[in-house]
Design an enzyme around this catalytic site. Structure first.
Site, PDB file in Angstrom:
ATOM      1  N   CYS A 197     -14.290 -21.206  21.774  1.00  0.00           N
ATOM      2  CA  CYS A 197     -13.647 -21.469  20.482  1.00  0.00           C
ATOM      3  C   CYS A 197     -12.777 -22.709  20.595  1.00  0.00           C
ATOM      4  O   CYS A 197     -12.100 -22.910  21.602  1.00  0.00           O
ATOM      5  CB  CYS A 197     -12.807 -20.278  20.026  1.00  0.00           C
ATOM      6  SG  CYS A 197     -12.083 -20.550  18.392  1.00  0.00           S
ATOM      7  N   ASP A 238      -3.168   7.352  -3.495  1.00  0.00           N
ATOM      8  CA  ASP A 238      -4.458   8.006  -3.699  1.00  0.00           C
ATOM      9  C   ASP A 238      -4.678   9.080  -2.648  1.00  0.00           C
ATOM     10  O   ASP A 238      -3.898   9.220  -1.709  1.00  0.00           O
ATOM     11  CB  ASP A 238      -5.591   6.961  -3.646  1.00  0.00           C
ATOM     12  CG  ASP A 238      -5.492   6.046  -2.433  1.00  0.00           C
ATOM     13  OD1 ASP A 238      -4.359   5.753  -1.992  1.00  0.00           O
ATOM     14  OD2 ASP A 238      -6.543   5.626  -1.913  1.00  0.00           O
ATOM     15  N   ASP A 283       0.865  -1.185   0.000  1.00  0.00           N
ATOM     16  CA  ASP A 283       0.000   0.000   0.000  1.00  0.00           C
ATOM     17  C   ASP A 283       0.900   1.234   0.000  1.00  0.00           C
ATOM     18  O   ASP A 283       2.072   1.172   0.357  1.00  0.00           O
ATOM     19  CB  ASP A 283      -0.945  -0.032   1.209  1.00  0.00           C
ATOM     20  CG  ASP A 283      -2.137   0.918   1.029  1.00  0.00           C
ATOM     21  OD1 ASP A 283      -2.181   1.631   0.000  1.00  0.00           O
ATOM     22  OD2 ASP A 283      -3.003   0.962   1.920  1.00  0.00           O
ATOM     23  N   CYS A 297     -10.764 -23.506  17.826  1.00  0.00           N
ATOM     24  CA  CYS A 297      -9.860 -23.439  16.679  1.00  0.00           C
ATOM     25  C   CYS A 297      -8.545 -24.083  17.103  1.00  0.00           C
ATOM     26  O   CYS A 297      -8.305 -24.302  18.291  1.00  0.00           O
ATOM     27  CB  CYS A 297      -9.668 -22.000  16.194  1.00  0.00           C
ATOM     28  SG  CYS A 297      -8.589 -20.983  17.199  1.00  0.00           S
ATOM     29  N   CYS A 309      -7.034 -22.220  20.068  1.00  0.00           N
ATOM     30  CA  CYS A 309      -7.776 -22.214  21.326  1.00  0.00           C
ATOM     31  C   CYS A 309      -7.929 -23.629  21.891  1.00  0.00           C
ATOM     32  O   CYS A 309      -8.196 -23.805  23.084  1.00  0.00           O
ATOM     33  CB  CYS A 309      -9.144 -21.560  21.127  1.00  0.00           C
ATOM     34  SG  CYS A 309      -9.026 -19.839  20.616  1.00  0.00           S
TER      35      CYS A 309
HETATM   36  N1  GUN Z   1      -6.143   1.599   3.537  1.00  0.00           N
HETATM   37  C1  GUN Z   1      -7.365   1.767   4.067  1.00  0.00           C
HETATM   38  N2  GUN Z   1      -8.097   2.620   3.302  1.00  0.00           N
HETATM   39  C2  GUN Z   1      -7.317   2.981   2.271  1.00  0.00           C
HETATM   40  C3  GUN Z   1      -7.526   3.842   1.146  1.00  0.00           C
HETATM   41  O1  GUN Z   1      -8.576   4.426   0.945  1.00  0.00           O
HETATM   42  N3  GUN Z   1      -6.472   3.952   0.273  1.00  0.00           N
HETATM   43  C4  GUN Z   1      -5.296   3.288   0.463  1.00  0.00           C
HETATM   44  N4  GUN Z   1      -4.319   3.435  -0.435  1.00  0.00           N
HETATM   45  N5  GUN Z   1      -5.083   2.492   1.526  1.00  0.00           N
HETATM   46  C5  GUN Z   1      -6.089   2.338   2.411  1.00  0.00           C
HETATM   47 ZN    ZN Z   2      -9.912 -19.683  18.539  1.00  0.00          ZN
END
Ligand code: GUN
Ligand code: ZN
Length: 670
Positions: free
Chosen positions: A275, A127, A92, A277, A280
């Site tokens: 739980c 963005d 990201d 899993c 757990c």
């Molecule tokens: N992570 C959570 N929301 C967003 C978003 O709107 N844009 C980006 N690039 N990362 C995110």
């Molecule tokens: Zn669990």
């Protein structure tokens, strides 16, 4: 571009494959957020991969870049080397940090170049995160900036690129963002929704998804930024979300919270081992409750991730089974906000209708919301059209369409005029002849278990009918043959329209199952022309397809394939999306269609995996699964060797023998 393939689907929900330089991802897939700094991550990505079978993670290119040590190391060994993970890595861009902390000191071009340098598998454009509260003009300006950056990034990058779809709460902007991003990105990432998720504003989330979805390219994978609570996965998948990412598993763990698909649980209140899993199981929750927070946190994080991964697997299974709406309705019980969101979703016919399949194996009522599913809305709408020019119908209890009952139900009155019967079903009054088709036929609701829908005995039915004075008296005549003809005409009208049904019906004879008495085959000259599936719908054999080709207007019910694909379709191989030239826009997934060449010569008949508007756009994968095909060069058509059993002709719901595409199939195309 577009390394995405759809393998199975349930409406917009799809089971796909996204090809990355570090392996294929089966979608829907969860990409856990991992911190680039090992010390900040309770579990190493490789450990998560080992324990959970994870094939992909998402991390922050921005946090990597901001820390000089991490930045240098990532440049040297790549992001995979830094994380010690050899699955797919999405990075990201830092937009979220920019939003949360006010500013990021990195430019769009720089962070994009950095993602290139660290050899990420999926890079994300920087963005402008737009809040749901942003006024139109601000959201519009921010969107313009995001799109300028996205186009520039595309010009620089040949690898997979995620383009965020912003636009705040403004449907027009979300639509525009989706359209523009679709021409640029391989992954279309719905952004700006974290506040909606965190504040349980799921109805608004549905508003955003409804505005964006119709404009998102079908050939791109759809990502949901920040969707990490397992209770929203099924709802998101209904909208065709293919990738989820979230740090929810860690954030909730930090606050002592356990995630479940049915909601959030505070560990402090847990006195029972709720739980089991794999984690757990070894450390029961009441015991974990007594641990120090430092020891608890990684444990809860792993539990949360296990549960989330399991829920994504369940979503995938539901897509295979055609039960995604059922799962979403069950999950909606987790919180009224989710129920409100599902109700809001169901009201968006325009979003779901083009990909809503013509049938599913079953229809199980989960609650009142089940009656708002797209399948029911479509059925009701089409029933209006079907019955529009009918005289009023008489009420009849719901009976199975088998001779024991039908033989006693007069199809005409004493003067020889047709009598229409309507049966009461959970979907309202339905013409008797249509009462076995999807969704009304397979409908399983609470009425079935409250005695309301109990079928009368044939004798009770006879007594009831005997009271109607203007009808021939019971036993005077056996009405089965009349009903068989009517049922055939009704089914063909339902599928192909009135004029085609009128043209086809005189040449056809129905054949009922000897065992159950149900209509199973429709024959033409003693050869099967249609097979009636368990969904009550007629599916043409190749002979039936030939009849349809003559009876339907040009274009109707057709999928036109390029010359390159003609020999393959003719010998019964699936039709790949990229060879489709055009398709009747009225077709829907699951529907039977005539596969024809560009000169409209009939090659095969098959069932659609893709909706017409998706065909040709997905560059990979199957568009139509061929179920019967033109005569092989040597040897008879298998279906015409005198009355095969139903299993030999593709019973509804079962995959056909050509249904699965193997890469080899595709490679054999010219
Ligand atoms: N992570 C959570 N929301 C967003 C978003 O709107 N844009 C980006 N690039 N990362 C995110
Ligand atoms: Zn669990």
């Amino acid at each position: 571009m577009a390394e995405f393939e759809v393998l199975e689907r349930d409406g917009l929900g799809r089971l796909g494959r996204l090809t990355t330089p570090h392996g294929d991802l089966e979608t829907p897939a969860l990409l856990p957020v991992v911190h680039p700094e090992r010390a900040r991550q309770p579990w190493a990505p490789s450990e998560l991969a080992r324990r959970l079978g994870l094939r992909a993670v998402i991390t922050s290119a921005y946090l990597t870049w901001r820390n000089p040590e991490l930045r240098d190391k990532a440049r040297q060994v790549g992001i995979h080397g830094l994380l010690g993970f050899d699955g797919a890595v999405m990075t990201d861009s830092g937009a979220f940090q920019q939003h949360a902390y006010g500013s990021v000191e990195v430019g769009a071009e720089e962070i994009e170049r950095f993602q290139e340098e660290i050899r990420t598998d999926i890079a994300t454009v920087l963005d402008v995160f737009t809040e749901p509260e942003a006024p139109f003009e601000d959201a519009e300006r921010a969107l313009a900036t995001t799109l300028v950056r996205a186009r520039a990034a595309r010009g620089r990058r040949s690898g997979l690129l995620a383009v965020p779809v912003q636009g705040g709460a403004h449907p027009a902007l979300r639509g525009q963002a989706a359209r523009s991003a679709s021409g640029i990105g391989d992954v279309l990432a719905i952004g700006g929704i974290v506040p909606l998720l965190e504040q349980y504003r799921f109805s608004e989330l549905v508003g955003v998804l409804s505005a964006a979805r119709p404009s998102l390219a079908p050939e791109a994978a759809v990502h949901l930024f920040g969707a990490g609570h397992p209770m929203v996965f099924a709802l998101a998948a209904l909208y065709g979300a293919d990738l989820f990412d979230s740090s929810a598993y860690q954030k909730f763990a930090r606050r002592g919270k356990l995630l479940f698909p049915y909601g959030t649980v505070d560990l402090a209140a847990v006195r029972e081992p709720i739980c089991r899993c794999s984690l757990c199981e070894s450390a029961p929750l009441p015991e974990v409750r007594g641990w120090t927070p430092e020891r608890q946190e990684p444990h809860l994080a792993l539990h949360n991730l296990l549960v989330s991964v399991e829920e994504v697997a369940r979503v995938r299974q539901a897509i295979r089974d055609g039960t995604l709406w059922e799962l979403a309705e069950r999950r909606a019980a987790a919180h009224p906000a989710l129920r409100a969101a599902l109700a809001e979703a169901a009201a968006h016919d325009e979003v779901f209708e083009p990909t809503e399949p013509d049938s599913r194996r079953a229809f199980r009522e989960i609650g009142p919301a089940s009656l708002e599913r797209p399948a029911v809305r479509r059925f009701r709408h089409r029933r209006e059209i079907f019955t529009a020019d009918r005289d009023s119908a008489r009420a009849l209890p719901r009976v199975p369409l088998v001779p024991a009952f039908l033989g006693r139900v007069p199809a005409e009155d004493r003067d020889g005029r047709p009598v229409h019967w309507a049966v009461t079903t959970p979907l309202g009054e339905v013409p008797l002849e249509l009462s076995e088709i999807y969704p009304v036929g397979p409908y399983l609701g609470i009425d079935e278990f409250r005695g309301r829908a109990r079928v009368p005995s044939p004798e009770a039915l006879t007594q009831e009918l005997a009271r109607l004075a203007d009808l021939p008296s019971p036993g005077e005549r056996d009405w089965t043959a009349a009903w068989t003809e009517r049922q055939i005409r009704a089914l063909l009208t339902w599928q192909y329209g009135r004029s085609a049904a009128v043209r086809l019906t005189p040449a056809l004879q129905g054949e009922r199952s000897r065992r159950t008495g149900r209509l199973r085959f429709v024959r033409a000259d003693a050869f099967p022309a249609f097979v009636i599936g368990n969904d009550g719908l007629p599916r043409p054999t190749f002979r039936g397809a030939r009849l349809l080709a003559d009876a339907l207007e040009p274009g109707r019910c057709r999928v036109v394939v390029a010359d390159d694909a003609v020999p393959f379709a003719r010998e019964g191989r699936s039709v790949f999306s990229r060879f489709v030239l055009s398709a009747d826009p009225a077709l829907v997934p699951g529907a039977s269609a005539l596969v024809v060449d560009p000169r409209h010569e009939l090659l095969a008949v098959g069932r659609l995996l893709l909706a017409p508007h998706e065909m040709g756009r997905l560059r990979r994968g199957v568009a139509v699964r061929v179920t019967a095909h033109a005569r092989a060069p040597d040897g008879p058509e298998p279906e015409e060797e005198g009355g095969p059993g139903p299993a030999a002709i593709f019973p509804s719901g079962a995959p056909d023998r050509d249904g699965r595409a193997s890469p080899g199939d595709e490679e054999r195309f010219p």
